[in-house]
Scaffold this motif. Sequence first.
Motif, PDB file in Angstrom:
ATOM      1  N   UNK A 156      -0.095   0.270  -7.100  1.00  0.00           N
ATOM      2  CA  UNK A 156       0.790  -0.197  -6.277  1.00  0.00           C
ATOM      3  C   UNK A 156       1.619   1.438  -5.416  1.00  0.00           C
ATOM      4  N   UNK A 157       2.172   1.724  -7.152  1.00  0.00           N
ATOM      5  CA  UNK A 157       2.610   2.294  -6.928  1.00  0.00           C
ATOM      6  C   UNK A 157       1.882   4.022  -6.191  1.00  0.00           C
ATOM      7  N   UNK A 158       0.960   3.959  -6.744  1.00  0.00           N
ATOM      8  CA  UNK A 158      -0.087   5.167  -5.864  1.00  0.00           C
ATOM      9  C   UNK A 158      -0.508   4.880  -4.279  1.00  0.00           C
ATOM     10  N   UNK A 170       1.402   6.670   0.691  1.00  0.00           N
ATOM     11  CA  UNK A 170       1.768   6.917   2.195  1.00  0.00           C
ATOM     12  C   UNK A 170       0.880   5.431   3.043  1.00  0.00           C
ATOM     13  N   UNK A 171       0.331   4.620   1.676  1.00  0.00           N
ATOM     14  CA  UNK A 171      -0.697   4.362   2.223  1.00  0.00           C
ATOM     15  C   UNK A 171      -0.487   2.508   2.087  1.00  0.00           C
ATOM     16  N   UNK A 172      -0.507   1.820   3.446  1.00  0.00           N
ATOM     17  CA  UNK A 172       0.300   0.311   3.717  1.00  0.00           C
ATOM     18  C   UNK A 172      -1.477  -0.134   3.358  1.00  0.00           C
ATOM     19  N   UNK A 174      -8.054  -4.234  -1.506  1.00  0.00           N
ATOM     20  CA  UNK A 174      -8.700  -4.794  -0.029  1.00  0.00           C
ATOM     21  C   UNK A 174      -7.642  -4.270   1.261  1.00  0.00           C
ATOM     22  N   UNK A 175      -9.068  -3.375   1.870  1.00  0.00           N
ATOM     23  CA  UNK A 175      -8.226  -3.290   3.354  1.00  0.00           C
ATOM     24  C   UNK A 175      -9.770  -3.624   4.536  1.00  0.00           C
ATOM     25  N   UNK A 176      -8.940  -3.981   5.470  1.00  0.00           N
ATOM     26  CA  UNK A 176      -9.714  -4.772   6.086  1.00  0.00           C
ATOM     27  C   UNK A 176     -10.226  -3.212   6.878  1.00  0.00           C
ATOM     28  N   UNK A 177      -9.870  -2.204   6.774  1.00  0.00           N
ATOM     29  CA  UNK A 177     -10.135  -0.978   7.799  1.00  0.00           C
ATOM     30  C   UNK A 177     -11.153   0.342   7.017  1.00  0.00           C
ATOM     31  N   UNK A 231      -9.173   6.822   4.516  1.00  0.00           N
ATOM     32  CA  UNK A 231      -7.850   5.720   4.821  1.00  0.00           C
ATOM     33  C   UNK A 231      -6.416   6.170   4.921  1.00  0.00           C
ATOM     34  N   UNK A 232      -6.548   7.564   4.195  1.00  0.00           N
ATOM     35  CA  UNK A 232      -5.137   8.271   4.338  1.00  0.00           C
ATOM     36  C   UNK A 232      -5.816   9.147   5.742  1.00  0.00           C
TER      37      UNK A 232
END
Length: 415
Positions: A139-141, A146-148, A261-264, A304-305
């Motif tokens: 989570x800290x990573x 800067x990834x939400x 997980x991500x939806x992107x 993602x970034x």
Amino acid sequence: MNDLLPEVVAHWQRTEAIARDVLHAYGYREIRLPVVERTELFARSIGQHTDIVEKEMYTFEDRNGERLTLRPEGTAGCVRAGIESGLLHNQIQRWWYAGPMFRHERPQKGRYRQFHQIGVETFGVPGPDIDVELILLSARLWQALGLGGLRLEVNTLGTPAARAAYRTNLVDYLRSRVGELDEDSRRRLDTNPLRVLDSKNREMQDVIRAAPSLLDYLDEASRAHFDGLQELLNRAGLSYVVNPRLVRGLDYYTRTVFEWLTDRLGAQSAVCAGGRYDGLVELLGGKPTPAIGFAVGLERLVELLVQTAARATDNAPQVYVVPQAQAPAAALVLAEALRDRGLRVECHCGGGSLKSQLKRADNSGARYAVLLEDADRVAVKDLRANEGQRTMALADAAEYLAKQLAKQLANPAYR
Ligand code: HAM
């Protein structure tokens, strides 16, 4: 297998540098391992009937007739190295690694045949405190990058004994609805039925939803571990969802498993995944040693970034030296003097007209061009400000530029 061109590598370097800092903030130490191991290592640890071992490994015979495999993941190698070096028994280890992994999968966005992971493995801690430390670290990573928008799913797979009891009942249930299963799932009925729960096939979601839940078959100790994990996650203020269908594609897991997980990213939604593998060290010939780890997929993370337009590390030169008509030696000497001051400098080589030299200066990404006017004087031009150039003694240029760049670094508006 992809080429990573310089523009993209800037994002990779930023990601890797931030990850390294976060890992060191938690006391993890890097381990570097070979990319080739004996095939048997992966077959035994990941599991004979997994997709990875059945279909995806790059395996070959070397000149001695030994069967070797390009590593499809990093956990097995870490355990092998830990046993061989005697570093696991009665010790606590926190290790991380980064590097390429190889799986012969069907390539698509976010899924490649050579991909890269940053992985973390810990040995010697049986309780859920270390599980939560790993989740907090991940989570800290995301925060540091800067990834939400990533969501955390957790589950428990219990002990092998509990899983065996569950497996029998799951297979009975799935057989009762065999007409609704797709071909892949029917094949898995005999080999790896838990993976049926992981199917993304929409038409099977009703069957999956109504399937018995592993959570009802848990042994006492695994249940206590899972309760402890959730309590600690709650205390740490982390949001998560318990997903009883989260089973993971590798056989070595016991108890805690989790994914971010991500939806992107379309179908390839897992950015980071891992879990506990308390039986693996013993299975591979070591003394019983509790262990847990995870791996982040770097291609997915970087994608993602890039999507969120996070800024990559700026490795561009800060200064471009333009010799104009002066001798190349003068330019090279000046560039060295600027580098002595800690500046990143690209020195024009190859001659050409002043116009072409300035064009290259512009394209280099440098903030300043330094033009050699004669043997002792230079003109400094700010390539991003619409102002004239400033002429000064050559001997003053290094100090002037170092001061200007330091001033800009201190001013967020310039960053
Ligand atoms: P895994 O779920 O197979 O676990 O892979 C971890 C992550 O690597 C995935 O969530 C994904 O982001 C990335 N990944 C996997 N395959 C590909 C691919 N073909 N292309 C791009 N990215 C991919 C493991 O590998 C375990 N060794 C993790 C672990 C460590 N468990 C305990 N310790």
